[in-house]
Design an enzyme around this catalytic site. Structure first.
Site, PDB file in Angstrom:
ATOM      1  CB  SER A  93      53.161 -61.691 -76.839  1.00 46.59           C
ATOM      2  OG  SER A  93      52.471 -61.211 -77.966  1.00 46.59           O
ATOM      3  CB  THR A 161      37.079 -66.965 -89.563  1.00 48.08           C
ATOM      4  OG1 THR A 161      38.147 -67.130 -90.516  1.00 48.08           O
ATOM      5  CG2 THR A 161      36.500 -65.556 -89.670  1.00 48.08           C
ATOM      6  CB  SER A 200      53.508 -56.144 -82.625  1.00 50.55           C
ATOM      7  OG  SER A 200      54.252 -57.255 -82.205  1.00 50.55           O
TER       8      SER A 200
END
Length: 220
Positions: A93, A161, A200
């Site tokens: 980011s 995960t 985003s």
């Protein structure tokens, strides 16, 4: 500020796609610029991070007093592989800051306006499923208030995960593919002012500014 050429701007945006398997450290400006802070001090800081359990760490300090670079640990688990001082890493980011800064510079130069629509620079791209690039501005993209579906968020959810992380950690997608994933869904909400729910989309204007269509009346 110096003028930003399209190739240079494209390189800034493209840097977000560079991948590597090592960590990165940003040293606080106050610490880095303190009297006596040199490469030895930086190395000691990185060694402390390594000793705390980090596999490998790389850092670069850019300050008025000069540039420093150091690394500690290994680039490959189970093996002693030095981390290069010029290694690349995923900036994530942090891309948003660079893209927004360059977009604002281009606006200051009169080459675009924050109120330009997405349609102006990427005609026909944001259409379908209730999405309309004519109603979305560069300002909406920078503020994450366009209402477009968060395709990046979908990918991040798949990485929650260990299996998902290993599957998608080096995934690369070109901008057109990311846009297609977003437009493939209905918008989350209509384009809204700052303070609304966010998605985003900061990197989108970076793409549009790296290669706008050459149509009559388009800002340069």
């Amino acid at each position: 500020m110096k003028s930003v050429g399209r190739r240079r701007f494209h390189a800034v945006v493209a840097s977000a796609a560079v991948a590597a398997s090592v960590g990165a450290l940003a040293v606080g400006p106050a610490h880095a610029s303190s009297p006596g802070y040199d490469r030895a001090a930086l190395q000691a800081d990185l060694n402390a991070i390594r000793d705390a359990g980090t596999l490998g760490v790389q850092a670069r300090v850019v300050s008025p007093g000069g540039d420093l670079a150091a690394a500690s640990g290994t680039a490959v688990r189970g093996r002693k592989v030095p981390i290069p001082l010029d290694g690349h890493f995923r900036m994530g980011s942090n891309t948003k800051t660079f893209v927004a800064a360059v977009i604002l510079q281009l606006e200051a130069e009169g080459r675009l306006s924050l109120d330009d629509s997405v349609e102006r620079w990427l005609p026909g791209l944001v259409r379908g499923n209730g999405n309309d690039g004519r109603a979305i501005t560069i300002r909406h993209l920078l503020q994450h208030t366009s209402g477009l579906h968060d395709s990046v968020g979908d990918i991040e959810k798949k990485m929650h995960t260990e299996r998902g992380y290993r599957t998608y950690r080096f995934l690369r997608m070109n901008p057109r593919r990311l846009v297609a994933l977003s437009v493939g869904h209905r918008p989350l909400f209509s384009p809204a002012p700052a303070g609304a729910i966010r998605t985003s989309t900061t990197s989108w204007p970076g793409w549009s500014s790296s290669g706008p269509p050459r149509t009559p009346g388009a800002r340069r």
